[in-house]
Design a protein around this motif. Sequence first.
Motif, PDB file in Angstrom:
ATOM      1  N   GLU A 289       0.822  -1.216   0.000  1.00 41.88           N
ATOM      2  CA  GLU A 289       0.000   0.000   0.000  1.00 41.88           C
ATOM      3  C   GLU A 289       0.855   1.265   0.000  1.00 41.88           C
ATOM      4  O   GLU A 289       0.487   2.286  -0.589  1.00 41.88           O
ATOM      5  N   GLY A 290       2.011   1.225   0.649  1.00 42.74           N
ATOM      6  CA  GLY A 290       2.818   2.430   0.843  1.00 42.74           C
ATOM      7  C   GLY A 290       3.186   3.139  -0.438  1.00 42.74           C
ATOM      8  O   GLY A 290       3.022   4.358  -0.565  1.00 42.74           O
ATOM      9  N   ILE A 291       3.692   2.393  -1.421  1.00 38.06           N
ATOM     10  CA  ILE A 291       4.144   3.013  -2.662  1.00 38.06           C
ATOM     11  C   ILE A 291       2.972   3.591  -3.454  1.00 38.06           C
ATOM     12  O   ILE A 291       3.094   4.641  -4.096  1.00 38.06           O
ATOM     13  N   VAL A 292       1.822   2.941  -3.403  1.00 44.80           N
ATOM     14  CA  VAL A 292       0.646   3.429  -4.132  1.00 44.80           C
ATOM     15  C   VAL A 292       0.120   4.709  -3.493  1.00 44.80           C
ATOM     16  O   VAL A 292      -0.180   5.695  -4.179  1.00 44.80           O
ATOM     17  N   ALA A 293       0.005   4.713  -2.176  1.00 46.18           N
ATOM     18  CA  ALA A 293      -0.493   5.901  -1.472  1.00 46.18           C
ATOM     19  C   ALA A 293       0.443   7.086  -1.676  1.00 46.18           C
ATOM     20  O   ALA A 293      -0.004   8.211  -1.966  1.00 46.18           O
ATOM     21  N   TYR A 294       1.749   6.849  -1.527  1.00 42.03           N
ATOM     22  CA  TYR A 294       2.700   7.946  -1.698  1.00 42.03           C
ATOM     23  C   TYR A 294       2.684   8.471  -3.126  1.00 42.03           C
ATOM     24  O   TYR A 294       2.656   9.687  -3.359  1.00 42.03           O
ATOM     25  N   SER A 295       2.703   7.571  -4.107  1.00 41.16           N
ATOM     26  CA  SER A 295       2.739   7.990  -5.508  1.00 41.16           C
ATOM     27  C   SER A 295       1.508   8.813  -5.867  1.00 41.16           C
ATOM     28  O   SER A 295       1.599   9.794  -6.614  1.00 41.16           O
ATOM     29  N   THR A 296       0.363   8.428  -5.331  1.00 38.23           N
ATOM     30  CA  THR A 296      -0.868   9.179  -5.582  1.00 38.23           C
ATOM     31  C   THR A 296      -0.748  10.602  -5.057  1.00 38.23           C
ATOM     32  O   THR A 296      -1.097  11.574  -5.748  1.00 38.23           O
ATOM     33  N   GLN A 297      -0.222  10.759  -3.855  1.00 40.35           N
ATOM     34  CA  GLN A 297      -0.060  12.093  -3.269  1.00 40.35           C
ATOM     35  C   GLN A 297       1.017  12.899  -3.984  1.00 40.35           C
ATOM     36  O   GLN A 297       0.876  14.106  -4.179  1.00 40.35           O
ATOM     37  N   LEU A 298       2.111  12.236  -4.365  1.00 40.20           N
ATOM     38  CA  LEU A 298       3.183  12.928  -5.076  1.00 40.20           C
ATOM     39  C   LEU A 298       2.685  13.462  -6.413  1.00 40.20           C
ATOM     40  O   LEU A 298       2.897  14.638  -6.755  1.00 40.20           O
ATOM     41  N   LEU A 299       2.011  12.614  -7.189  1.00 39.09           N
ATOM     42  CA  LEU A 299       1.523  13.029  -8.504  1.00 39.09           C
ATOM     43  C   LEU A 299       0.493  14.142  -8.400  1.00 39.09           C
ATOM     44  O   LEU A 299       0.364  14.961  -9.326  1.00 39.09           O
ATOM     45  N   ALA A 300      -0.210  14.206  -7.297  1.00 40.32           N
ATOM     46  CA  ALA A 300      -1.191  15.281  -7.110  1.00 40.32           C
ATOM     47  C   ALA A 300      -0.529  16.648  -6.998  1.00 40.32           C
ATOM     48  O   ALA A 300      -1.193  17.675  -7.189  1.00 40.32           O
ATOM     49  N   THR A 301       0.766  16.685  -6.716  1.00 37.22           N
ATOM     50  CA  THR A 301       1.479  17.968  -6.648  1.00 37.22           C
ATOM     51  C   THR A 301       1.935  18.433  -8.028  1.00 37.22           C
ATOM     52  O   THR A 301       2.388  19.572  -8.174  1.00 37.22           O
ATOM     53  N   TYR A 302       1.833  17.560  -9.022  1.00 38.98           N
ATOM     54  CA  TYR A 302       2.251  17.868 -10.397  1.00 38.98           C
ATOM     55  C   TYR A 302       1.050  18.253 -11.245  1.00 38.98           C
ATOM     56  O   TYR A 302      -0.095  17.936 -10.910  1.00 38.98           O
ATOM     57  N   PRO A 303       1.279  18.905 -12.393  1.00 38.58           N
ATOM     58  CA  PRO A 303       0.193  19.148 -13.344  1.00 38.58           C
ATOM     59  C   PRO A 303      -0.454  17.834 -13.780  1.00 38.58           C
ATOM     60  O   PRO A 303       0.196  16.773 -13.779  1.00 38.58           O
ATOM     61  N   ASP A 304      -1.711  17.898 -14.171  1.00 38.65           N
ATOM     62  CA  ASP A 304      -2.472  16.698 -14.514  1.00 38.65           C
ATOM     63  C   ASP A 304      -1.851  15.892 -15.648  1.00 38.65           C
ATOM     64  O   ASP A 304      -2.046  14.674 -15.731  1.00 38.65           O
ATOM     65  N   GLU A 305      -1.108  16.560 -16.538  1.00 38.53           N
ATOM     66  CA  GLU A 305      -0.533  15.863 -17.684  1.00 38.53           C
ATOM     67  C   GLU A 305       0.508  14.815 -17.280  1.00 38.53           C
ATOM     68  O   GLU A 305       0.800  13.883 -18.042  1.00 38.53           O
ATOM     69  N   LEU A 306       1.098  14.975 -16.108  1.00 34.84           N
ATOM     70  CA  LEU A 306       2.146  14.059 -15.637  1.00 34.84           C
ATOM     71  C   LEU A 306       1.496  13.025 -14.722  1.00 34.84           C
ATOM     72  O   LEU A 306       1.202  13.287 -13.561  1.00 34.84           O
TER      73      LEU A 306
END
Length: 446
Positions: A103-120
Amino acid sequence: MMSSATAYMINGFDPARAGELTEAEQHLIARRQKVLGPSYKLFYQHPAHFVRGEGVWLYDPDGNAYLDVYNNVPSVGHSHPRVVEAVAKQAATLNTHTRYLHEGIVAYSTQLLATYPDELEHVMYTCTGSEAVDLALRIARFHTKGTGIIVSANAYHGLTSAVVEISPSMGPNVPLGRHVYAVPAPDQYRAKEGEDIGETFAADVDAAIKDMQRHGIRFAGMITDMILSTDGILTEPRGFFKKAVEVVRAAGGVFIADEVQPGFGRTGENMWGFQRHGIVPDMAVMGKPMGNGMPIAGVVMKPELVAEFGQKVRYFNTFGANTVCIAAAQAVLDVINDEGLLANSVTVGRYMHEGIERIAERHPRIGDVRSAGLFLGADFVKDPTTKEPDGEYALRVVNRLRDKRVLISASGRVGNVLKIRPPLPFKTSDADVFLNRLEETLDELG
């Protein structure tokens, strides 16, 4: 004058001066050199020795505190208790790779990507920033079927064999790759009157692409540090990257933003350096600040860049994004958000900028002050009229500050720009210590 041993490392210790140190220091340096060899360099004319770190301070064996105004890797401060706790707890529970569900990598990646523009939309992990840049280059070349890469004139992007070939700052003994072209970095301070440095930068990129094509080289893309930290910390005017990125894409290339140094709130108002310029990269690379020094890094990208690559190329990184490092990265992201470190970067960065400008009024050897959040540069010149860089004087300042227990370093081709990059929790009271000792140093040096 630096000896050949330190010729291509700004602010490097010269072993020829070891006789000036204490007997204990000489002995430790000799033991270090015996086991680590000649490639491992030390900072400062008088190397520093630390045994403990806490917040924005480092401590030597005698308990003396040194203010850290330079280290960006412990981004949320040395030994931050929340990061320490997260690492210890996860290490005592499970440390394994990404080929098992967790679960850790999925939860973190979701939050990290939310800090980027939607295209990434995708992130791939590595252990170091060098590996992340290496991976980004592989993806760019696979996607475009090209090999030509453009970088800035004094860029540093990492240490793998592929990445040193795009790092001109490594010096003449580390040659650029045959398909790597370096273009001048946009320097507003030294621009001609009325010059649009964005236009000039775009024209230089366009000329490099055309020269590649003239030599039968297919263009793959451009990678730049989004604050041009080794080119002299070049921050203004905002948006000067835009036209060059348009040129890159018009030629079929991809644009890679190197966020290892400017990322994770370092530049203040935004999480990422490219956001200051109103652009969206095709890929962005991150490094060890994402884990406060733990070995975790990564590449964020547009899905179309990796769709075919992911199907046809076997890529793996056995312990990239292992569960312990993901826990550290999660703690860092939480601390940045919970402790308001983006806002702190803006407030304290502005305070430091204004403080250095006040000092510069009395000391015209500081020709220019540049900043974005808690990343600042003080450009030392021999003459404010000619704006000729003065690396020798800047390094005297660096080493005098070290003697006053303030840790700093320098940037630029000749080391003329004071590189000011403290951990993100830096306070105005910490800034006052730095500003007072900087002014004392300049008064003493004359």
